[in-house]
Motif scaffolding. Sequence first.
Motif, PDB file in Angstrom:
ATOM      1  N   ILE A  42     -56.541 -12.960 -17.867  1.00 11.02           N
ATOM      2  CA  ILE A  42     -57.868 -13.219 -18.418  1.00 11.02           C
ATOM      3  C   ILE A  42     -57.864 -14.645 -18.949  1.00 11.02           C
ATOM      4  O   ILE A  42     -57.019 -15.020 -19.761  1.00 11.02           O
TER       5      ILE A  42
ATOM      6  N   PRO B 289     -72.845  -3.226 -17.429  1.00 12.88           N
ATOM      7  CA  PRO B 289     -72.872  -3.832 -16.103  1.00 12.88           C
ATOM      8  C   PRO B 289     -74.081  -3.313 -15.318  1.00 12.88           C
ATOM      9  O   PRO B 289     -74.675  -2.307 -15.717  1.00 12.88           O
ATOM     10  N   PRO B 290     -74.427  -3.963 -14.202  1.00 11.23           N
ATOM     11  CA  PRO B 290     -75.599  -3.534 -13.431  1.00 11.23           C
ATOM     12  C   PRO B 290     -75.558  -2.046 -13.066  1.00 11.23           C
ATOM     13  O   PRO B 290     -76.596  -1.392 -12.997  1.00 11.23           O
ATOM     14  N   GLN B 291     -74.328  -1.503 -12.870  1.00 14.71           N
ATOM     15  CA  GLN B 291     -74.229  -0.085 -12.497  1.00 14.71           C
ATOM     16  C   GLN B 291     -74.755   0.846 -13.576  1.00 14.71           C
ATOM     17  O   GLN B 291     -74.972   2.024 -13.331  1.00 14.71           O
TER      18      GLN B 291
ATOM     19  N   VAL C 261     -62.892  -9.095  -7.894  1.00 14.38           N
ATOM     20  CA  VAL C 261     -63.424  -8.570  -9.153  1.00 14.38           C
ATOM     21  C   VAL C 261     -64.921  -8.366  -8.984  1.00 14.38           C
ATOM     22  O   VAL C 261     -65.631  -9.294  -8.592  1.00 14.38           O
ATOM     23  N   GLY C 262     -65.388  -7.171  -9.291  1.00 10.69           N
ATOM     24  CA  GLY C 262     -66.821  -6.887  -9.162  1.00 10.69           C
ATOM     25  C   GLY C 262     -67.558  -7.067 -10.476  1.00 10.69           C
ATOM     26  O   GLY C 262     -66.971  -7.420 -11.504  1.00 10.69           O
ATOM     27  N   GLU C 263     -68.830  -6.751 -10.411  1.00 21.29           N
ATOM     28  CA  GLU C 263     -69.737  -6.923 -11.553  1.00 21.29           C
ATOM     29  C   GLU C 263     -69.362  -6.053 -12.752  1.00 21.29           C
ATOM     30  O   GLU C 263     -69.696  -6.369 -13.879  1.00 21.29           O
ATOM     31  N   GLY C 264     -68.715  -4.930 -12.444  1.00 20.55           N
ATOM     32  CA  GLY C 264     -68.459  -3.963 -13.509  1.00 20.55           C
ATOM     33  C   GLY C 264     -67.381  -4.380 -14.501  1.00 20.55           C
ATOM     34  O   GLY C 264     -67.166  -3.709 -15.501  1.00 20.55           O
ATOM     35  N   CYS C 265     -66.694  -5.491 -14.243  1.00 22.06           N
ATOM     36  CA  CYS C 265     -65.553  -5.871 -15.085  1.00 22.06           C
ATOM     37  C   CYS C 265     -65.992  -6.153 -16.511  1.00 22.06           C
ATOM     38  O   CYS C 265     -66.913  -6.930 -16.739  1.00 22.06           O
ATOM     39  N   VAL C 266     -65.327  -5.493 -17.464  1.00 22.83           N
ATOM     40  CA  VAL C 266     -65.657  -5.754 -18.863  1.00 22.83           C
ATOM     41  C   VAL C 266     -64.488  -6.479 -19.552  1.00 22.83           C
ATOM     42  O   VAL C 266     -64.428  -6.559 -20.761  1.00 22.83           O
ATOM     43  N   LEU C 267     -63.562  -6.992 -18.755  1.00 21.76           N
ATOM     44  CA  LEU C 267     -62.407  -7.718 -19.282  1.00 21.76           C
ATOM     45  C   LEU C 267     -61.574  -6.875 -20.243  1.00 21.76           C
ATOM     46  O   LEU C 267     -61.115  -7.363 -21.259  1.00 21.76           O
ATOM     47  N   CYS C 268     -61.404  -5.592 -19.917  1.00 21.51           N
ATOM     48  CA  CYS C 268     -60.649  -4.718 -20.828  1.00 21.51           C
ATOM     49  C   CYS C 268     -59.159  -5.012 -20.771  1.00 21.51           C
ATOM     50  O   CYS C 268     -58.427  -4.712 -21.693  1.00 21.51           O
TER      51      CYS C 268
ATOM     52  N   PRO D 236     -66.841   6.174 -18.920  1.00 19.41           N
ATOM     53  CA  PRO D 236     -66.146   6.984 -17.916  1.00 19.41           C
ATOM     54  C   PRO D 236     -66.098   8.426 -18.424  1.00 19.41           C
ATOM     55  O   PRO D 236     -66.042   8.649 -19.628  1.00 19.41           O
TER      56      PRO D 236
ATOM     57  N   ARG E  71     -72.816 -11.378 -16.702  1.00 15.95           N
ATOM     58  CA  ARG E  71     -71.365 -11.578 -16.756  1.00 15.95           C
ATOM     59  C   ARG E  71     -70.904 -12.094 -18.112  1.00 15.95           C
ATOM     60  O   ARG E  71     -69.795 -11.819 -18.551  1.00 15.95           O
TER      61      ARG E  71
ATOM     62  N   CYS F  66     -58.262   0.618 -12.885  1.00 20.66           N
ATOM     63  CA  CYS F  66     -59.430   0.049 -13.558  1.00 20.66           C
ATOM     64  C   CYS F  66     -60.366   1.157 -14.044  1.00 20.66           C
ATOM     65  O   CYS F  66     -60.896   1.925 -13.245  1.00 20.66           O
ATOM     66  N   PRO F  67     -60.572   1.248 -15.354  1.00 18.34           N
ATOM     67  CA  PRO F  67     -61.430   2.310 -15.864  1.00 18.34           C
ATOM     68  C   PRO F  67     -62.893   2.114 -15.489  1.00 18.34           C
ATOM     69  O   PRO F  67     -63.712   2.992 -15.694  1.00 18.34           O
ATOM     70  N   PHE F  68     -63.237   0.961 -14.977  1.00 15.14           N
ATOM     71  CA  PHE F  68     -64.646   0.662 -14.719  1.00 15.14           C
ATOM     72  C   PHE F  68     -64.936   0.467 -13.224  1.00 15.14           C
ATOM     73  O   PHE F  68     -65.997  -0.025 -12.854  1.00 15.14           O
ATOM     74  N   ASP F  69     -63.967   0.831 -12.394  1.00 15.12           N
ATOM     75  CA  ASP F  69     -64.120   0.686 -10.946  1.00 15.12           C
ATOM     76  C   ASP F  69     -64.608  -0.698 -10.554  1.00 15.12           C
ATOM     77  O   ASP F  69     -65.478  -0.850  -9.698  1.00 15.12           O
TER      78      ASP F  69
ATOM     79  N   MET G 291     -67.352 -19.464 -20.274  1.00  9.09           N
ATOM     80  CA  MET G 291     -67.354 -18.010 -20.215  1.00  9.09           C
ATOM     81  C   MET G 291     -65.979 -17.505 -19.798  1.00  9.09           C
ATOM     82  O   MET G 291     -65.389 -18.003 -18.850  1.00  9.09           O
ATOM     83  N   SER G 292     -65.479 -16.522 -20.507  1.00  5.42           N
ATOM     84  CA  SER G 292     -64.175 -15.964 -20.157  1.00  5.42           C
ATOM     85  C   SER G 292     -64.292 -15.131 -18.890  1.00  5.42           C
ATOM     86  O   SER G 292     -65.334 -14.578 -18.606  1.00  5.42           O
TER      87      SER G 292
ATOM     88  N   ARG H 212     -57.509   8.383 -12.219  1.00  6.86           N
ATOM     89  CA  ARG H 212     -58.937   8.227 -12.339  1.00  6.86           C
ATOM     90  C   ARG H 212     -59.680   8.636 -11.079  1.00  6.86           C
ATOM     91  O   ARG H 212     -60.848   8.366 -10.926  1.00  6.86           O
TER      92      ARG H 212
ATOM     93  N   LEU I  76     -66.446 -11.684 -24.379  1.00  8.47           N
ATOM     94  CA  LEU I  76     -65.096 -11.819 -24.917  1.00  8.47           C
ATOM     95  C   LEU I  76     -65.029 -12.956 -25.941  1.00  8.47           C
ATOM     96  O   LEU I  76     -64.347 -12.863 -26.951  1.00  8.47           O
ATOM     97  N   ASP I  77     -65.780 -14.042 -25.668  1.00  9.13           N
ATOM     98  CA  ASP I  77     -65.743 -15.183 -26.584  1.00  9.13           C
ATOM     99  C   ASP I  77     -66.245 -14.823 -27.983  1.00  9.13           C
ATOM    100  O   ASP I  77     -65.767 -15.341 -28.978  1.00  9.13           O
TER     101      ASP I  77
ATOM    102  N   ALA J 239     -69.390  -9.622 -20.584  1.00  8.86           N
ATOM    103  CA  ALA J 239     -68.148  -8.899 -20.298  1.00  8.86           C
ATOM    104  C   ALA J 239     -67.132  -9.115 -21.412  1.00  8.86           C
ATOM    105  O   ALA J 239     -67.008 -10.208 -21.959  1.00  8.86           O
ATOM    106  N   GLY J 240     -66.420  -8.075 -21.737  1.00  9.57           N
ATOM    107  CA  GLY J 240     -65.368  -8.176 -22.741  1.00  9.57           C
ATOM    108  C   GLY J 240     -65.867  -7.996 -24.157  1.00  9.57           C
ATOM    109  O   GLY J 240     -65.124  -8.217 -25.113  1.00  9.57           O
TER     110      GLY J 240
END
Lengths: 261, 420
Positions: free
Chosen positions: B56, A63-65, B35-42, A11, A87, B21-24, B1-2, A27, A218-219, A90-91
């Motif tokens: 989570i 992510p895809p973006q 929840v979209g694809e951009g989620c990084v589980l922050c 960001p 996916r 959400c910092p990742f929109d 998967m988490s 934001r 995350l795991d 993620a994390g």
Amino acid sequence: MKIAVCVKQVPDTTRVEVDPETKTLVREGVESVLNPLDTFAVEEALRIRQGLGGTVTAITLGPPQAERMLRQVLAFGVDEGVLVSGREFAGSDTWSTSYALARAVETLGGFDLILCGKQAVDGDTGHVGPELSVHLGLPQATYVRRMREIEPDHAVVERLTDAGYEVLRVPLPAVMTVVKDLNEPRLPNLEDLFRGRFAPLKRLGRQEIAADPAQIGLDGSPTRVVEIFSPSVERAGRIYEEDLGAGIAQAVRLLEEEGLL
Amino acid sequence: MSRLEIIQQSCDLCGLCVEECPFDALAIVEGWLRVGEGCVLCGVCVEKCPADALCIVEEREREERDLGSFSGVWVLAEQSAGRIHPVTFQLLGKGRELADRRGTCLCAVLVGDDLGAAAKALCCFPVEKIFVAQHPSLARFRSGTYAAALAELIERERPEIVLCGATSMGRAFLPRVAALVKTGLTADCTGLEIADEEGLLLQTRPAFGGNIMATIVCPRHRPQMATVRPNVLPTLEPGRLRDVEMVRFTPSGGAIESAVEVLEVCEKQTDAVNIAEADVVVSGGRGVSSAQGFGLIRELAQELGGAVGASRAAVDAGWIPYPHQVGQTGKTLQPKLYVACGISGAVQHLVGMQSAGKIIAINQDPEAPIFRVADVGLVGDLHVIVPRWIERIRRRRAADGPNNSAGASAPPPGHGEGRS
Ligand SMILES: Cc1cc2nc3c(=O)[nH]c(=O)nc-3n(C[C@H](O)[C@H](O)[C@H](O)COP(=O)(O)OP(=O)(O)OC[C@H]3O[C@@H](n4cnc5c(N)ncnc54)[C@H](O)[C@@H]3O)c2cc1C
């Protein structure tokens, strides 16, 4: 010379702010951009290619973006972009990010030189470069501020330290993280921008890079974020506006109390 | 998967998480939170949700290490040519507190060669044990050998917490150690606290360029490792020389080999580099307006026997070189006194100086955030205020007589004798 640059989508932190009323992140309109510190790694890779020939591959885990950011990187004249995505990732903290990047590097057949920015401006850790070098079993040089010499089998670099710098001779292949003193990144021209928009991207998922599911996302991450809050520092100081004379007197008194006079 | 799960019946669609959400990655679509694809589980959304409608869900088939078998708090005592880095004494203070809280021992760890003097210096601090990893090939810092040696020692001794300064050395080799022993590492911490009976270490650090603070834990791996910014923790003063158990450790052959060669070390100790250790720092920001303007800042610093700092804006403008920069991407300081002249007080700057003993701020904008952290704030043009202040200081010194100016350096040439 086969060069890889690891880049991250972050960001735009110059525009992340904390709302003083609600104490939350503002934001609105904040975009994702290429980590500014990675631009120096990209630029250096291109300069080395210019001197020694070879290819430059930009790799990102995201992510895809993140494709948009990767196209931005391709517009600088990078040969190939690789997006590691899924996916399951993620994390990821720095441990599992560096693990996944290492698997991607190996899947792509390895590189002579892997460059990273000093750190990403969102997490600000600077861990991924050194951790990546361990996962790949390669030597590292962090905070590289000058490439004195670069040959197919070794490099001589200046590494920034707290008190100055040191000169290291590093055999290649190796992983290096670079600081902004290293170069002045170029601006892409129109033709490059066009090329970047349409250049093919390689997409790799967990299976393509043969990553162990227990080591990614995350795991696979040893760390967890448990709380986020805005920094607050307040002192019950006194502000002098009209009565500046009294303020200066108070400032002198403070010096006295601190034993500075 | 988490994954991030939404408890739809609790969600009242307030939209706060979407904004935060910092990742929109969150959106309200046709009356449902998605929840979209951009989620990084922050976890930002989980934290912020007023209705506790997000969580989570983790899958746990990971191998669990026997966490209870790890004990002891370690502080890596960074040294160079026998001189121990000051951050070590800050870490020892915090390390002692954490060890007491855990009912375990505090150990210092030295890595290098010819470590006798450094080991002796550490005996004046309340440590139960000193590990000395010594070998000629460790004489100079190289991230590969240092990391391999420390990782080997960690595997053998199994400490529960390892702390190290977030210096150019610590930040270069601790991540290697974390990768080798497979554990978490938190960078650049500004706060450390033990959370509970299990001894979970709460590691607080700035993120997103200092705009937010995050607390990080490492629940299922040991040791819990952190690098800590110099000058955010108080320094522990040395006590009497005590008898401390020394444990010598010779790293194995593989650990001390490195293909990297140090050809040259160049350390120019300018006053700039020393700002991290100065008792008084006078800093200038954009308000100083020019390189020449820093002459005034320098004059004040000299008057107070201090060093000169700067905001990033002043450094970026080219008025003063980068080693003077204070803040998130510069140095962190903990002087007795910090004077900010023409600095607005952005969070990134505050991160670097907010633990100063006393803060005096000069700024023409009464709303400038720097005033929120100031003990004394002076609103007005620094080009007027600073000379007046210097004048008052000199008058004060002169009134006290020439023998009474201890604590400050000699006045600058040409202003020497008290003329009043
Ligand atoms: C990722 C990231 C990392 C960063 N890292 C750092 C860092 O390490 N250090 C750092 O400092 N910044 C850092 N910044 C930048 C930070 O956000 C601010 O932009 C910067 O600190 C502003 O510097 P300044 O206060 O000098 O300038 P400004 O914000 O422009 O403020 C200048 C101040 O001077 C006052 N002023 C002007 N003229 C006068 C006068 N004649 N007399 C008195 N007052 C006057 C004005 O009222 C104003 O308040 C970082 C930003 C990001 C995004």
